[in-house]
Design a protein around this motif. Sequence first.
Motif, PDB file in Angstrom:
ATOM      1  N   ARG A   1      -3.992  28.913 -42.280  1.00  0.00           N
ATOM      2  CA  ARG A   1      -4.012  28.279 -43.391  1.00  0.00           C
ATOM      3  C   ARG A   1      -5.151  26.997 -42.745  1.00  0.00           C
ATOM      4  O   ARG A   1      -4.602  26.208 -42.242  1.00  0.00           O
ATOM      5  CB  ARG A   1      -3.041  28.082 -44.576  1.00  0.00           C
ATOM      6  CG  ARG A   1      -3.677  27.650 -45.875  1.00  0.00           C
ATOM      7  CD  ARG A   1      -2.402  27.087 -46.170  1.00  0.00           C
ATOM      8  NE  ARG A   1      -2.743  27.276 -47.916  1.00  0.00           N
ATOM      9  CZ  ARG A   1      -2.871  27.499 -49.100  1.00  0.00           C
ATOM     10  NH1 ARG A   1      -3.485  29.097 -48.825  1.00  0.00           N
ATOM     11  NH2 ARG A   1      -3.603  26.764 -49.756  1.00  0.00           N
ATOM     12  N   LYS A   2      -6.223  26.562 -43.444  1.00  0.00           N
ATOM     13  CA  LYS A   2      -6.851  25.245 -42.729  1.00  0.00           C
ATOM     14  C   LYS A   2      -5.854  24.106 -44.181  1.00  0.00           C
ATOM     15  O   LYS A   2      -5.679  23.047 -42.825  1.00  0.00           O
ATOM     16  CB  LYS A   2      -8.164  25.298 -43.195  1.00  0.00           C
ATOM     17  CG  LYS A   2      -8.712  26.394 -41.664  1.00  0.00           C
ATOM     18  CD  LYS A   2     -10.133  26.425 -42.400  1.00  0.00           C
ATOM     19  CE  LYS A   2     -10.799  27.057 -40.740  1.00  0.00           C
ATOM     20  NZ  LYS A   2     -11.878  27.617 -41.135  1.00  0.00           N
ATOM     21  N   HIS A   3      -6.419  24.491 -45.231  1.00  0.00           N
ATOM     22  CA  HIS A   3      -5.645  22.919 -45.920  1.00  0.00           C
ATOM     23  C   HIS A   3      -4.350  22.915 -45.959  1.00  0.00           C
ATOM     24  O   HIS A   3      -3.510  23.762 -45.601  1.00  0.00           O
ATOM     25  CB  HIS A   3      -6.035  23.343 -47.273  1.00  0.00           C
ATOM     26  CG  HIS A   3      -7.515  23.081 -47.541  1.00  0.00           C
ATOM     27  ND1 HIS A   3      -8.530  24.089 -47.140  1.00  0.00           N
ATOM     28  CD2 HIS A   3      -8.160  22.022 -47.942  1.00  0.00           C
ATOM     29  CE1 HIS A   3      -9.605  23.212 -47.068  1.00  0.00           C
ATOM     30  NE2 HIS A   3     -10.033  22.371 -48.071  1.00  0.00           N
ATOM     31  N   ILE A   4      -3.754  21.634 -46.235  1.00  0.00           N
ATOM     32  CA  ILE A   4      -2.384  20.943 -45.923  1.00  0.00           C
ATOM     33  C   ILE A   4      -1.829  20.490 -46.430  1.00  0.00           C
ATOM     34  O   ILE A   4      -2.321  20.809 -47.712  1.00  0.00           O
ATOM     35  CB  ILE A   4      -2.278  20.104 -45.031  1.00  0.00           C
ATOM     36  CG1 ILE A   4      -2.389  20.618 -43.468  1.00  0.00           C
ATOM     37  CG2 ILE A   4      -0.416  19.791 -44.873  1.00  0.00           C
ATOM     38  CD1 ILE A   4      -2.033  21.863 -43.235  1.00  0.00           C
ATOM     39  N   ARG A   5      -0.901  22.150 -47.893  1.00  0.00           N
ATOM     40  CA  ARG A   5      -0.782  22.232 -48.752  1.00  0.00           C
ATOM     41  C   ARG A   5       0.311  20.514 -49.445  1.00  0.00           C
ATOM     42  O   ARG A   5       1.257  20.489 -48.465  1.00  0.00           O
ATOM     43  CB  ARG A   5       0.407  23.266 -49.866  1.00  0.00           C
ATOM     44  CG  ARG A   5      -0.883  24.264 -49.404  1.00  0.00           C
ATOM     45  CD  ARG A   5      -0.665  25.358 -49.566  1.00  0.00           C
ATOM     46  NE  ARG A   5      -0.088  26.288 -48.180  1.00  0.00           N
ATOM     47  CZ  ARG A   5       0.838  27.326 -48.097  1.00  0.00           C
ATOM     48  NH1 ARG A   5       0.520  27.927 -49.238  1.00  0.00           N
ATOM     49  NH2 ARG A   5       1.063  27.437 -46.940  1.00  0.00           N
ATOM     50  N   LEU A   6       0.459  19.980 -50.024  1.00  0.00           N
ATOM     51  CA  LEU A   6       1.398  18.953 -50.553  1.00  0.00           C
ATOM     52  C   LEU A   6       2.181  18.655 -51.817  1.00  0.00           C
ATOM     53  O   LEU A   6       0.816  19.313 -53.622  1.00  0.00           O
ATOM     54  CB  LEU A   6       0.584  17.372 -50.166  1.00  0.00           C
ATOM     55  CG  LEU A   6      -0.546  16.983 -50.842  1.00  0.00           C
ATOM     56  CD1 LEU A   6      -0.550  16.481 -51.805  1.00  0.00           C
ATOM     57  CD2 LEU A   6      -1.232  15.828 -49.839  1.00  0.00           C
ATOM     58  N   LEU A   7       2.533  18.201 -52.558  1.00  0.00           N
ATOM     59  CA  LEU A   7       3.472  17.787 -53.952  1.00  0.00           C
ATOM     60  C   LEU A   7       3.161  16.351 -54.410  1.00  0.00           C
ATOM     61  O   LEU A   7       2.877  15.940 -53.285  1.00  0.00           O
ATOM     62  CB  LEU A   7       4.652  18.631 -54.035  1.00  0.00           C
ATOM     63  CG  LEU A   7       5.746  19.669 -53.162  1.00  0.00           C
ATOM     64  CD1 LEU A   7       6.734  19.224 -52.903  1.00  0.00           C
ATOM     65  CD2 LEU A   7       5.413  20.201 -54.662  1.00  0.00           C
ATOM     66  N   LYS A   8       2.856  16.035 -55.366  1.00  0.00           N
ATOM     67  CA  LYS A   8       2.893  14.469 -56.030  1.00  0.00           C
ATOM     68  C   LYS A   8       4.518  14.568 -55.585  1.00  0.00           C
ATOM     69  O   LYS A   8       5.534  14.986 -55.384  1.00  0.00           O
ATOM     70  CB  LYS A   8       3.414  14.796 -58.127  1.00  0.00           C
ATOM     71  CG  LYS A   8       1.594  15.653 -58.487  1.00  0.00           C
ATOM     72  CD  LYS A   8       2.065  15.677 -59.713  1.00  0.00           C
ATOM     73  CE  LYS A   8       0.226  15.612 -60.114  1.00  0.00           C
ATOM     74  NZ  LYS A   8       0.739  16.437 -61.240  1.00  0.00           N
ATOM     75  N   GLY A   9       4.229  12.818 -54.973  1.00  0.00           N
ATOM     76  CA  GLY A   9       4.939  12.434 -54.778  1.00  0.00           C
ATOM     77  C   GLY A   9       6.179  11.366 -55.675  1.00  0.00           C
ATOM     78  O   GLY A   9       5.499  11.398 -57.147  1.00  0.00           O
ATOM     79  N   THR A  10       6.879  10.875 -55.641  1.00  0.00           N
ATOM     80  CA  THR A  10       7.987   9.820 -56.922  1.00  0.00           C
ATOM     81  C   THR A  10       7.023   8.957 -56.633  1.00  0.00           C
ATOM     82  O   THR A  10       7.143   8.620 -58.442  1.00  0.00           O
ATOM     83  CB  THR A  10       9.172   9.881 -55.895  1.00  0.00           C
ATOM     84  OG1 THR A  10       8.656   8.662 -55.048  1.00  0.00           O
ATOM     85  CG2 THR A  10       9.978  10.991 -55.574  1.00  0.00           C
TER      86      THR A  10
END
Length: 309
Positions: free
Chosen positions: A171-180
């Motif tokens: 998988r090429k894109h790095i997945r992330l969550l919203k930070g605090t």
Amino acid sequence: MLKVIKPGLFSTVQDAGRTGYQQYGVIVSGVMDAVAFRIGNVLLKQYNKAAIEMTLIGGTFEFLKTTAIVLAGGKMHATVNDNPVPMYKVIPIRRGDVLKCGAIENGARSYLCIAGGFSVEEILGSCSTYIKASFGGFLGRTLQVNDLISYEESFNPYHTYQVNTDQFYERKHIRLLKGTEWHEFSPKMQQRFIEQHYTISLEADRMGYRLEGQNVISLEKPFNLLSEAVTIGTIQLPPSGQPILLMADRQTTGGYPKIAQIISADLHKVAQLRPKQPLHFELVTLEQAEQAYFQLEQQLRLLETLLNN
């Protein structure tokens, strides 16, 4: 004993890390690519045994006892007694054999896993090297010429399987969550952060990566923020507007706004990024992050079951 003939660019002894002591200011450390490290150990029918983590350029080592090894992580050209050897496959080693590891061609870090692990002092439940505090691993430092690192002699039979790990890194894109502090940024800045392409700066090491983008990310209304706990994959935004991605040797707390958090299932991919390599983000939900983690863990456990039979 393992004799270090050439240490490589930056080689240290690491395991899964030193957990449970961050409240005392002791960082976790540990391997950068936990997936490669785990698979390398599984091929040797063991778990969380200390290995040598090599960065960008591998080392040259002489083995003074019979054993077995696995090379895991970023692909590199390696030989034993000048004969090419593969990645992710158990390699039998005899006394006097010399392993030569070249530059890492695909990725940033490779691991030399050995049967039984390297015998270094365990400090606070871990064999990982903490460079800035000069403890853990081998004498609390990077490997140097003529170092002698202990390991137990081994004659155990191992499978001859070679594992293909492409599925873990495709998988090429790095997945992330919203930070605090995500909501402290304007919708325009949020969109800019997610959509623009970043490059890993030359200021990249085990502590973290500075990310270079065409446009800076800024707060419309600065606010006071107390230092809070951070973890591997936390993305902080300093006043420069260029994000910092924290990695294995991160500090225990940070006072910059935390705009995002890399999901656990993609941390091993980030560990293999090299300086000047592009980085693209994809924002996901907590439910999607959990699903990705369970999928990765399921793949790893299935591999472990197959290799342990």
